[in-house]
Design a protein around this motif. Structure first.
Motif, PDB file in Angstrom:
ATOM      1  N   HIS A 192      -6.429   6.157  -4.527  1.00 36.26           N
ATOM      2  CA  HIS A 192      -6.203   6.842  -5.807  1.00 36.26           C
ATOM      3  C   HIS A 192      -5.567   5.908  -6.834  1.00 36.26           C
ATOM      4  O   HIS A 192      -5.961   5.903  -7.998  1.00 36.26           O
ATOM      5  CB  HIS A 192      -5.288   8.055  -5.608  1.00 36.26           C
ATOM      6  CG  HIS A 192      -5.960   9.217  -4.971  1.00 36.26           C
ATOM      7  ND1 HIS A 192      -7.288   9.517  -5.185  1.00 36.26           N
ATOM      8  CD2 HIS A 192      -5.498  10.163  -4.109  1.00 36.26           C
ATOM      9  CE1 HIS A 192      -7.621  10.591  -4.493  1.00 36.26           C
ATOM     10  NE2 HIS A 192      -6.552  11.000  -3.822  1.00 36.26           N
ATOM     11  N   LEU A 193      -4.559   5.178  -6.408  1.00 34.80           N
ATOM     12  CA  LEU A 193      -3.861   4.295  -7.350  1.00 34.80           C
ATOM     13  C   LEU A 193      -4.798   3.222  -7.897  1.00 34.80           C
ATOM     14  O   LEU A 193      -4.731   2.855  -9.069  1.00 34.80           O
ATOM     15  CB  LEU A 193      -2.638   3.653  -6.673  1.00 34.80           C
ATOM     16  CG  LEU A 193      -1.420   4.573  -6.513  1.00 34.80           C
ATOM     17  CD1 LEU A 193      -0.439   4.023  -5.489  1.00 34.80           C
ATOM     18  CD2 LEU A 193      -0.714   4.766  -7.865  1.00 34.80           C
ATOM     19  N   LYS A 229       7.371  -4.597   3.649  1.00 34.37           N
ATOM     20  CA  LYS A 229       7.281  -3.877   2.377  1.00 34.37           C
ATOM     21  C   LYS A 229       5.917  -3.192   2.244  1.00 34.37           C
ATOM     22  O   LYS A 229       5.802  -2.065   1.767  1.00 34.37           O
ATOM     23  CB  LYS A 229       7.481  -4.854   1.204  1.00 34.37           C
ATOM     24  CG  LYS A 229       8.828  -5.528   1.201  1.00 34.37           C
ATOM     25  CD  LYS A 229       9.008  -6.444   0.009  1.00 34.37           C
ATOM     26  CE  LYS A 229       8.372  -7.788   0.221  1.00 34.37           C
ATOM     27  NZ  LYS A 229       8.748  -8.762  -0.840  1.00 34.37           N
ATOM     28  N   TRP A 282       3.980  -2.375   4.749  1.00 33.27           N
ATOM     29  CA  TRP A 282       3.959  -1.309   5.755  1.00 33.27           C
ATOM     30  C   TRP A 282       4.574  -0.030   5.174  1.00 33.27           C
ATOM     31  O   TRP A 282       4.007   1.056   5.307  1.00 33.27           O
ATOM     32  CB  TRP A 282       4.716  -1.780   7.003  1.00 33.27           C
ATOM     33  CG  TRP A 282       4.888  -0.755   8.081  1.00 33.27           C
ATOM     34  CD1 TRP A 282       4.039  -0.488   9.124  1.00 33.27           C
ATOM     35  CD2 TRP A 282       5.999   0.154   8.245  1.00 33.27           C
ATOM     36  NE1 TRP A 282       4.549   0.518   9.907  1.00 33.27           N
ATOM     37  CE2 TRP A 282       5.747   0.931   9.390  1.00 33.27           C
ATOM     38  CE3 TRP A 282       7.178   0.376   7.530  1.00 33.27           C
ATOM     39  CZ2 TRP A 282       6.633   1.912   9.845  1.00 33.27           C
ATOM     40  CZ3 TRP A 282       8.066   1.356   7.966  1.00 33.27           C
ATOM     41  CH2 TRP A 282       7.788   2.109   9.118  1.00 33.27           C
ATOM     42  N   MET A 283       5.704  -0.178   4.509  1.00 34.26           N
ATOM     43  CA  MET A 283       6.388   0.979   3.912  1.00 34.26           C
ATOM     44  C   MET A 283       5.464   1.715   2.947  1.00 34.26           C
ATOM     45  O   MET A 283       5.344   2.937   2.962  1.00 34.26           O
ATOM     46  CB  MET A 283       7.631   0.521   3.127  1.00 34.26           C
ATOM     47  CG  MET A 283       8.859   0.287   3.938  1.00 34.26           C
ATOM     48  SD  MET A 283       9.723   1.799   4.468  1.00 34.26           S
ATOM     49  CE  MET A 283      10.392   2.411   2.916  1.00 34.26           C
ATOM     50  N   PRO A 303       8.049   2.221  -5.647  1.00 36.79           N
ATOM     51  CA  PRO A 303       9.398   2.537  -5.141  1.00 36.79           C
ATOM     52  C   PRO A 303       9.515   2.443  -3.621  1.00 36.79           C
ATOM     53  O   PRO A 303      10.567   2.040  -3.111  1.00 36.79           O
ATOM     54  CB  PRO A 303       9.641   3.968  -5.642  1.00 36.79           C
ATOM     55  CG  PRO A 303       8.349   4.449  -6.204  1.00 36.79           C
ATOM     56  CD  PRO A 303       7.526   3.259  -6.532  1.00 36.79           C
ATOM     57  N   TYR A 304       8.462   2.777  -2.902  1.00 34.23           N
ATOM     58  CA  TYR A 304       8.519   2.614  -1.442  1.00 34.23           C
ATOM     59  C   TYR A 304       8.586   1.131  -1.065  1.00 34.23           C
ATOM     60  O   TYR A 304       9.236   0.747  -0.103  1.00 34.23           O
ATOM     61  CB  TYR A 304       7.311   3.267  -0.763  1.00 34.23           C
ATOM     62  CG  TYR A 304       7.327   4.777  -0.812  1.00 34.23           C
ATOM     63  CD1 TYR A 304       8.274   5.487  -0.093  1.00 34.23           C
ATOM     64  CD2 TYR A 304       6.408   5.476  -1.575  1.00 34.23           C
ATOM     65  CE1 TYR A 304       8.300   6.885  -0.131  1.00 34.23           C
ATOM     66  CE2 TYR A 304       6.417   6.868  -1.620  1.00 34.23           C
ATOM     67  CZ  TYR A 304       7.362   7.568  -0.897  1.00 34.23           C
ATOM     68  OH  TYR A 304       7.378   8.938  -0.933  1.00 34.23           O
ATOM     69  N   GLY A 338      -3.854   7.368  -0.616  1.00 36.93           N
ATOM     70  CA  GLY A 338      -3.010   7.215  -1.803  1.00 36.93           C
ATOM     71  C   GLY A 338      -3.283   5.907  -2.523  1.00 36.93           C
ATOM     72  O   GLY A 338      -3.299   5.840  -3.762  1.00 36.93           O
ATOM     73  N   TRP A 363       2.206   1.555   2.710  1.00 38.77           N
ATOM     74  CA  TRP A 363       1.021   2.113   3.369  1.00 38.77           C
ATOM     75  C   TRP A 363       1.368   3.374   4.145  1.00 38.77           C
ATOM     76  O   TRP A 363       0.617   4.351   4.143  1.00 38.77           O
ATOM     77  CB  TRP A 363       0.371   1.063   4.290  1.00 38.77           C
ATOM     78  CG  TRP A 363      -1.076   0.874   4.010  1.00 38.77           C
ATOM     79  CD1 TRP A 363      -2.061   1.817   4.083  1.00 38.77           C
ATOM     80  CD2 TRP A 363      -1.721  -0.346   3.597  1.00 38.77           C
ATOM     81  NE1 TRP A 363      -3.277   1.247   3.752  1.00 38.77           N
ATOM     82  CE2 TRP A 363      -3.103  -0.063   3.460  1.00 38.77           C
ATOM     83  CE3 TRP A 363      -1.285  -1.643   3.367  1.00 38.77           C
ATOM     84  CZ2 TRP A 363      -4.036  -1.031   3.094  1.00 38.77           C
ATOM     85  CZ3 TRP A 363      -2.202  -2.605   3.004  1.00 38.77           C
ATOM     86  CH2 TRP A 363      -3.559  -2.303   2.856  1.00 38.77           C
ATOM     87  N   LYS A 364       2.532   3.348   4.813  1.00 41.82           N
ATOM     88  CA  LYS A 364       2.959   4.545   5.544  1.00 41.82           C
ATOM     89  C   LYS A 364       3.165   5.710   4.577  1.00 41.82           C
ATOM     90  O   LYS A 364       2.868   6.856   4.900  1.00 41.82           O
ATOM     91  CB  LYS A 364       4.276   4.294   6.289  1.00 41.82           C
ATOM     92  CG  LYS A 364       4.220   3.366   7.473  1.00 41.82           C
ATOM     93  CD  LYS A 364       3.334   3.855   8.573  1.00 41.82           C
ATOM     94  CE  LYS A 364       4.015   4.782   9.551  1.00 41.82           C
ATOM     95  NZ  LYS A 364       3.118   5.066  10.706  1.00 41.82           N
ATOM     96  N   ALA A 365       3.712   5.404   3.414  1.00 39.99           N
ATOM     97  CA  ALA A 365       4.055   6.469   2.469  1.00 39.99           C
ATOM     98  C   ALA A 365       2.830   7.006   1.740  1.00 39.99           C
ATOM     99  O   ALA A 365       2.779   8.178   1.381  1.00 39.99           O
ATOM    100  CB  ALA A 365       5.067   5.952   1.460  1.00 39.99           C
ATOM    101  N   ARG A 366       1.857   6.152   1.514  1.00 42.73           N
ATOM    102  CA  ARG A 366       0.712   6.571   0.688  1.00 42.73           C
ATOM    103  C   ARG A 366      -0.588   6.709   1.475  1.00 42.73           C
ATOM    104  O   ARG A 366      -1.490   7.436   1.042  1.00 42.73           O
ATOM    105  CB  ARG A 366       0.499   5.575  -0.463  1.00 42.73           C
ATOM    106  CG  ARG A 366       1.772   5.278  -1.254  1.00 42.73           C
ATOM    107  CD  ARG A 366       1.526   4.824  -2.658  1.00 42.73           C
ATOM    108  NE  ARG A 366       2.782   4.599  -3.360  1.00 42.73           N
ATOM    109  CZ  ARG A 366       3.539   5.559  -3.897  1.00 42.73           C
ATOM    110  NH1 ARG A 366       3.152   6.823  -3.827  1.00 42.73           N
ATOM    111  NH2 ARG A 366       4.675   5.273  -4.499  1.00 42.73           N
ATOM    112  N   GLY A 367      -0.678   5.989   2.559  1.00 47.14           N
ATOM    113  CA  GLY A 367      -1.915   6.022   3.335  1.00 47.14           C
ATOM    114  C   GLY A 367      -3.044   5.342   2.581  1.00 47.14           C
ATOM    115  O   GLY A 367      -2.920   5.029   1.395  1.00 47.14           O
ATOM    116  N   ASP A 368      -4.142   5.143   3.273  1.00 43.57           N
ATOM    117  CA  ASP A 368      -5.325   4.572   2.615  1.00 43.57           C
ATOM    118  C   ASP A 368      -5.706   5.425   1.404  1.00 43.57           C
ATOM    119  O   ASP A 368      -6.104   4.909   0.358  1.00 43.57           O
ATOM    120  CB  ASP A 368      -6.511   4.541   3.598  1.00 43.57           C
ATOM    121  CG  ASP A 368      -6.326   3.499   4.686  1.00 43.57           C
ATOM    122  OD1 ASP A 368      -5.567   2.532   4.464  1.00 43.57           O
ATOM    123  OD2 ASP A 368      -6.928   3.650   5.767  1.00 43.57           O
TER     124      ASP A 368
END
Lengths: 483, 483
Positions: free
Chosen positions: B362-363, B347, B349-350, B83-84, B359, B352-357
């Motif tokens: 984990h995914l 896209k 960047w968005m 979604p991000y 997140g 990565w900013k939202a989840r970080g390395d």
């Protein structure tokens, strides 16, 4: 595993509206190093942000980004987007679909086919073929590959090494993508033969025919003539009837790079400027330019059906299985050099559904009228000097000559100063966020401005006058020595 | 001139949410001709619609479109979007920006550079270079052009005709884009030398070295070895350390097609599967595949700085003027084959900013765990038969053998029947809208299913069981004769 992020989408429309509204600056220019410093934290992507901080970061990115939707963004051959096209783009992104097979993209496949049909008809081609590509430069690759494949079907198998010497012919004002294509596809840029243009930027038919004869006499095969409908700088349209006659006479593939000027086909009044385009072997047109479809939306058309598939198919077993339960002739992906491919036709469909042929006709006429108004204004405004009066696409090219340069001998030094003045004015326009306007040298001509007009945002005459006024103000602010 | 359309954007989020919610079907399959009939009016674009009718038309298009965001969409190597990433895509579309020069894309240019830096580091490359491309197939073109340009800088000027005979080496399980690339770029597909793979789909190092020696003995230059990290069907990762050692020994450009498997680099636990990738001359990775960035988001990386610019620059005067008022080394567009180019890095960047390395780590782990669960389940479930237990990427390949096929001699006829059963099950899965799952033959193996798992939507074990259950149900519904 839980996942956040779904609520962020709700914020997007608000963010976009606020960050592009009439109060925002066209550009808050910062030099690269300075901008890197300002955005240091925002650019770093290793650390996770919460939604609130992400929104702040996004807004900061947008604050320093160019608002291409403003009337004063005249820096490229694209500008604001058609709102219906943007809606189409958003839907397409949300439906995240690749256009290779009917099974994953049933409706989008049909939409691409129908939109192509409609466009082919507009261009006067019956029973042709086409595909959406990721841009005009890739379309140029398609054209050359199709031409080579048609002339030498064995090229796919044996490569360029085994083929006779070939040349590609184009005008000196044509887009640089043909050089990149000649390099990528193994022709070599030395084998691109460049034809002189006249003062208006049109390819010389005499030179073209002479060149073809010379190359043939030297034993080299002229593979393709690249005519241009809307050159990048002057907006010139080559005499397509003439080029077609020559290509037919010598049996050469005629490609028309109508990436910019192709949009004139939408106007009953102006489409005659493209007369002869129906005789082309292939055509490229970028609705993402003048027409304002969001980037990317590029069409590559061919007069002959089958060539595209023959040229490009690889029949991958895992994707284009022949034992599927539906009619696999609707799996159009093997005509493409791409595997995954965006559903760019959908954006065009949205615009066409919303506006119809009639609405697009009006938008084309309007943009040409605005450009015509601009050229007439520039012609009669002191200190402005047109590069050419002969407007073919909505490009208006001119120098601004500050008052202190008037009544001087226009010798080499004078022109060299003018050459430096143009970028200096541009710098001021940008730093003051008054307008972004392209400039370029062209052949022997020193740096001049190119104002190119697009469908969106729909401009009024006052916008044009504002831009010219801004150029004048910045121009008058220039003092010697320029650099 | 007035213009409508701006209010339509307000409707998009609602339309998208409603047309993709949990009550909508994955697919309402109609055969092409039938669908054309159903959508006849909607497909016709000559007539203008008002906003209300346009909304109806859009909803009808979406009704018959595949909901790629559903857990049951397992038909390709992409699926639902992050979604991000979708928020990023929407913003990017609204900001309609082309990525050639710093002046029009100041922040997006920096974002591309920083995102590339971060990715290069992840892949263990210091001081490398890269560019976002419109897809993996175009990245393959970039790789070959870079390899050729490095080995024979004169190719740009003189073309392929004047160069020594060259071959490209790849495995039999590699993606078909290398064939298309060999054709387009003038190598010819005959000059693609195909190396055998082992049972798990990995390229044989012995065969690779033998082939290089043979080609050299025949006086042909091996230009590039294409290793794969995540083959399309089995998800195999070639032994990159081994391939690197061979490429270094013979001085051959090593490209790693990590379009699919490259996402494993995001996981501390699984990135060792890509060991050796830092020794590649170039790498392609598609974050629009496993990672769920909206199409298109493809990265092409090179270990050596400068090669990309040398290979691709054309120095167009109207765009890459050297007399600009800022540091033009930030105008990155001349490294690209494209002129207009979407800001796809934004896209990423968005996300990565939202989840970080952390997140993304984990995914990645989660998707591998789900695939591991699937493979274990399939291994122990009756009537399912794995193609290989050796899972490298989150691909699970298997046959479903209906009960009536059990306890029969597994001779050629039996396998031919199985070959027909797989597409038949797929047909039923699709028609019942239970799931879309890819199938493929591979070498001597008859048609089997490939379940490939992606970050989004985030699957639970129950989703996997539901899909397997659906396959079983459809499989048991098959009766002889199959076709």
């Amino acid at each position: 595993m839980e996942l956040n992020g779904h609520t962020f989408l709700d914020k997007v429309l608000g963010i976009v509206k606020e960050e592009t509204d009439h109060e925002t600056a066209l550009i808050q220019f910062k030099h690269p190093k300075e901008l890197e410093e300002i955005l240091r934290e925002n650019l770093d992507i290793s650390k996770k942000l919460n939604d609130q901080d992400l929104e702040k970061a996004v807004r900061k990115v947008l604050q320093y980004s160019v608002k291409t939707n403003k009337p004063t963004f005249r820096n490229q051959l694209y500008g604001g987007t058609d709102p219906y096209g943007l809606a189409g783009a958003w839907i397409a992104e949300a439906f995240n679909t690749s256009q290779y097979t009917f099974e994953v993209a049933p409706v989008f496949t049909l939409i691409e086919l129908k939109v192509l049909d409609h466009i082919l008809k507009l261009f006067g081609i019956s029973d042709g073929d086409g595909i959406f590509s990721p841009g005009g430069s890739i379309s140029m690759l398609y054209a050359l590959v199709a031409a080579a494949s048609k002339a030498f079907p064995e090229v796919k198998r044996i490569g360029m090494g085994g083929l006779p010497e070939m040349v590609i012919v184009t005008s000196e004002d044509s887009h640089y993508s043909i050089l990149k294509a000649a390099h990528w596809l193994g022709f070599g840029i030395e084998n691109v033969k460049v034809i002189k243009t006249n003062d208006h930027g049109q390819m010389s038919a005499t030179d073209l025919e002479n060149t073809l004869q010379q190359e043939l006499a030297l034993g080299r095969t002229p593979l393709m003539v690249n005519a241009t409908a809307g050159t990048t700088v002057l907006g010139a349209i080559d005499d397509l009837e003439n080029v077609a006659a020559i290509c037919e006479k010598y049996g050469v593939w005629m490609h028309v790079d109508a990436c910019w000027g192709g949009s004139l086909i939408l106007s009953k009044k102006y489409r005659s400027k493209l007369k002869g385009i129906n005789r082309a072997s292939s055509i490229s047109w970028n609705p993402h330019k003048m027409m304002g479809v969001p980037l990317q939306c590029s069409v590559f058309l061919l007069r002959e059906k089958g060539v595209l598939h023959e040229a490009n198919s690889a029949a991958a077993q895992y994707l284009f299985q022949q034992d599927k339960f539906y009619d696999v002739s609707y799996d159009t992906g093997d005509k493409s050099i791409q595997c995954g491919r965006k559903i760019d036709a959908f954006k065009l469909w949205m615009i066409w559904k919303a506006r119809g042929d009639i609405g697009l006709n009006h938008l084309t006429d309007h943009v040409m009228e605005i450009a015509e108004f601009c050229i007439q204004t520039v012609a009669h405004r002191s200190n402005f000097r047109l590069v050419t009066m002969h407007m073919q696409c909505p490009n208006v090219c001119f120098w601004y000559i500050p008052t202190f340069m008037n009544n001087k001998m226009e010798n080499e030094e004078w022109w060299n100063t003018t050459h430096k003045i143009t970028p200096k004015i541009k710098e001021q326009l940008t730093l003051r966020s008054q307008a972004m306007v392209a400039y370029s040298p062209l052949r022997e001509r020193k740096n001049f401005f190119r104002l190119a007009f697009t469908f969106h945002p729909v401009l009024e005459k006052s916008h044009v006058l504002d831009i010219l006024q801004a150029i004048e103000e910045c121009g008058e602010g220039i003092t010697l020595p320029v650099l």
